[in-house]
Design an enzyme around this catalytic site. Structure first.
Site, PDB file in Angstrom:
ATOM      1  N   ARG A  55       0.857  -1.176   0.000  1.00  0.00           N
ATOM      2  CA  ARG A  55       0.000   0.000   0.000  1.00  0.00           C
ATOM      3  C   ARG A  55       0.895   1.228   0.000  1.00  0.00           C
ATOM      4  O   ARG A  55       2.111   1.106   0.107  1.00  0.00           O
ATOM      5  CB  ARG A  55      -1.025  -0.003   1.136  1.00  0.00           C
ATOM      6  CG  ARG A  55      -0.707  -0.716   2.420  1.00  0.00           C
ATOM      7  CD  ARG A  55       0.444  -0.122   3.184  1.00  0.00           C
ATOM      8  NE  ARG A  55       0.252   1.296   3.373  1.00  0.00           N
ATOM      9  CZ  ARG A  55       1.212   2.162   3.547  1.00  0.00           C
ATOM     10  NH1 ARG A  55       2.480   1.769   3.583  1.00  0.00           N
ATOM     11  NH2 ARG A  55       0.985   3.441   3.716  1.00  0.00           N
ATOM     12  N   GLY A  56       0.266   2.404  -0.085  1.00  0.00           N
ATOM     13  CA  GLY A  56       1.045   3.628  -0.271  1.00  0.00           C
ATOM     14  C   GLY A  56       1.156   3.858  -1.778  1.00  0.00           C
ATOM     15  O   GLY A  56       1.514   2.930  -2.523  1.00  0.00           O
ATOM     16  N   ALA A  57       0.825   5.069  -2.217  1.00  0.00           N
ATOM     17  CA  ALA A  57       0.645   5.323  -3.652  1.00  0.00           C
ATOM     18  C   ALA A  57       1.827   4.853  -4.520  1.00  0.00           C
ATOM     19  O   ALA A  57       1.627   4.101  -5.482  1.00  0.00           O
ATOM     20  CB  ALA A  57       0.342   6.795  -3.873  1.00  0.00           C
ATOM     21  N   ARG A  89      -7.737  -0.188  -6.615  1.00  0.00           N
ATOM     22  CA  ARG A  89      -8.001   0.892  -5.648  1.00  0.00           C
ATOM     23  C   ARG A  89      -8.202   2.180  -6.451  1.00  0.00           C
ATOM     24  O   ARG A  89      -7.455   2.429  -7.403  1.00  0.00           O
ATOM     25  CB  ARG A  89      -6.841   1.044  -4.639  1.00  0.00           C
ATOM     26  CG  ARG A  89      -6.702  -0.169  -3.714  1.00  0.00           C
ATOM     27  CD  ARG A  89      -5.729   0.087  -2.582  1.00  0.00           C
ATOM     28  NE  ARG A  89      -6.290   0.965  -1.575  1.00  0.00           N
ATOM     29  CZ  ARG A  89      -5.584   1.481  -0.566  1.00  0.00           C
ATOM     30  NH1 ARG A  89      -4.301   1.204  -0.455  1.00  0.00           N
ATOM     31  NH2 ARG A  89      -6.158   2.264   0.332  1.00  0.00           N
ATOM     32  N   GLN A 187      -1.570   2.352  10.026  1.00  0.00           N
ATOM     33  CA  GLN A 187      -0.307   2.451   9.280  1.00  0.00           C
ATOM     34  C   GLN A 187       0.723   3.295  10.018  1.00  0.00           C
ATOM     35  O   GLN A 187       1.927   3.088   9.873  1.00  0.00           O
ATOM     36  CB  GLN A 187      -0.546   3.063   7.892  1.00  0.00           C
ATOM     37  CG  GLN A 187      -1.334   2.176   6.934  1.00  0.00           C
ATOM     38  CD  GLN A 187      -2.810   2.516   6.949  1.00  0.00           C
ATOM     39  OE1 GLN A 187      -3.370   2.876   7.994  1.00  0.00           O
ATOM     40  NE2 GLN A 187      -3.474   2.381   5.822  1.00  0.00           N
ATOM     41  N   ASP A 227      -2.000  10.769  -2.040  1.00  0.00           N
ATOM     42  CA  ASP A 227      -2.425   9.745  -3.000  1.00  0.00           C
ATOM     43  C   ASP A 227      -2.746  10.348  -4.353  1.00  0.00           C
ATOM     44  O   ASP A 227      -2.614   9.685  -5.382  1.00  0.00           O
ATOM     45  CB  ASP A 227      -3.642   8.981  -2.460  1.00  0.00           C
ATOM     46  CG  ASP A 227      -3.176   7.885  -1.529  1.00  0.00           C
ATOM     47  OD1 ASP A 227      -2.866   8.190  -0.360  1.00  0.00           O
ATOM     48  OD2 ASP A 227      -3.069   6.727  -1.988  1.00  0.00           O
ATOM     49  N   ASN A 237      -5.311  12.352   0.754  1.00  0.00           N
ATOM     50  CA  ASN A 237      -4.378  11.521   1.530  1.00  0.00           C
ATOM     51  C   ASN A 237      -5.190  10.787   2.598  1.00  0.00           C
ATOM     52  O   ASN A 237      -6.406  10.992   2.740  1.00  0.00           O
ATOM     53  CB  ASN A 237      -3.263  12.373   2.145  1.00  0.00           C
ATOM     54  CG  ASN A 237      -2.140  11.517   2.706  1.00  0.00           C
ATOM     55  OD1 ASN A 237      -1.646  10.606   2.043  1.00  0.00           O
ATOM     56  ND2 ASN A 237      -1.734  11.770   3.936  1.00  0.00           N
ATOM     57  N   LYS A 238      -4.511   9.959   3.342  1.00  0.00           N
ATOM     58  CA  LYS A 238      -5.167   9.115   4.353  1.00  0.00           C
ATOM     59  C   LYS A 238      -6.135   9.905   5.225  1.00  0.00           C
ATOM     60  O   LYS A 238      -5.840  11.023   5.632  1.00  0.00           O
ATOM     61  CB  LYS A 238      -4.073   8.457   5.205  1.00  0.00           C
ATOM     62  CG  LYS A 238      -4.548   7.520   6.281  1.00  0.00           C
ATOM     63  CD  LYS A 238      -5.505   6.463   5.783  1.00  0.00           C
ATOM     64  CE  LYS A 238      -4.933   5.608   4.666  1.00  0.00           C
ATOM     65  NZ  LYS A 238      -5.965   4.762   3.995  1.00  0.00           N
TER      66      LYS A 238
END
Ligand code: MRU
Length: 336
Positions: A55-57, A89, A187, A227, A237-238
């Site tokens: 995960r993570g762009a 995603r 995370q 993201d 973003n998150k």
């Protein structure tokens, strides 16, 4: 990223290609164990992205690039592979960028695995440049807040938000990092704190709800990842990023977004037009398989939020630190 092992230190990346297979650290297991999973098909890679193995762009982008390479090597329909991988995603721009970049390289006749390797190596170089451009923002004695994990795990290696932090620490400055735990998937506590422990960087994990209190007590700088950053500078973003940005403005704390140019989506005009991923309710209602909410509970679980550009002091990219007005001036060649 250097990882402490029983025998000393080991160099580890979030993912790599080996013997015709994509190998990825299973980030769902960290920090309890550092295990890997191997993938031989694009369909399995798409599922792994959806299931948060990686995960993570930028890491999602690299996994997608290798997914395309696996499809090409197997002689599969690349249009179908591209559509399947892109559906994994919806929010991270790097996923879409990487699939299109790979389709173009394969079309030009480049060896698919070599192209995907080149893509992954380029991310690491871009993150190192982000570190060099952003490190001067962090001074001795600073208290730096970050959210989610925008470290090596999220970017194959090095990180985006964590890149200036690593670089400033290596340059000898000593400071404190506050990592918010990042409910529901944690995370911040499970991945960012793990990376900071490996690197020996001073830190404290806080619950997300402590951000305002801790910021009022004294935070000098906030750095987060992204993201998707759109043409007017709004970014996704998150979940929980937006409120930190608003608090930072209220308290006069500089708020920076660190991201490679592959995260910029110049074809989307405003943050309102970004698709926000909704994740399964169990991410909230269960912790390590234990049900914490009542049967029949209703849940809303948006994985990201959108922060308007007016809250951003600067965008730390591989090309330098930009302001929102620079983004609309970027040409399509900015991505190269
Ligand atoms: O849902 P995740 O863990 O993929 O979300 C990750 C983030 O929000 C990161 O901040 C973002 O992708 C940048 S990673 C360098």
């Amino acid at each position: 990223m250097k990882v402490k092992t029983a025998g000393g230190e080991q160099d580890v990346r979030a993912l790599w290609f080996e013997d015709g297979e994509l190998v990825m650290i299973d980030q769902r297991l960290l920090p309890r164990s550092l295990g890997t999973l191997r993938y031989r098909s694009y369909a399995a890679v798409a599922e792994a992205i959806r299931d948060m193995v990686t995960r993570g762009a930028p890491s999602i982008g690299a996994a997608a690039a290798y997914g395309m390479a696996l499809a090409a090597r197997a002689g599969e329909d690349l249009g179908e592979a591209a559509a399947a991988i892109k559906s994994a995603r919806p929010t991270a721009n790097d996923l879409f960028y990487a699939v299109d970049w790979m389709a173009a390289r394969i079309e030009e006749g480049e060896d698919p695995a070599a192209a995907a390797d080149r893509y992954a190596e380029a991310i690491i170089e871009k993150c190192a440049a982000i570190g060099r451009h952003g490190a001067h923002l962090i001074e001795d004695g600073h208290r730096v807040m970050t959210h989610c994990n925008a470290g090596a795990l999220a970017t194959v290696d090095v990180g985006t938000a964590l890149a200036p932090i690593r670089q400033a620490w290596r340059e000898g400055r000593r400071f404190m990092v506050y990592a918010s735990e990042t409910r529901p998937r944690l995370q911040g506590m499970q991945l960012t704190a793990w990376e900071l422990v490996q690197e020996g960087i001073d830190h404290a994990v806080i619950v997300d709800g402590a951000s305002g209190h801790v910021m009022r007590q004294g935070v000098d700088l906030v750095i987060v990842g992204a993201d998707r950053i759109v043409a007017n500078g709004d970014f996704a973003n998150k979940i929980g990023t937006y409120e930190k940005a608003v608090l930072a403005k209220e308290l006069g704390i500089p708020f920076y977004v660190a991201a490679p140019v592959s995260t910029f989506d110049l074809s989307t005009a405003r943050g309102e037009d970004i698709t926000i991923e909704d994740r399964p309710p169990e991410e909230l209602t269960e912790v390590a398989g234990i049900k914490l909410a009542p049967e029949g509970v209703n849940v809303l679980n948006p994985a990201f939020d959108v922060t308007p550009a007016r809250y951003v002091s600067g965008y730390i990219t591989e090309k330098g630190i930009l302001v929102a007005a620079d983004i609309s001036c970027m040409g399509v060649d900015a991505h190269e």
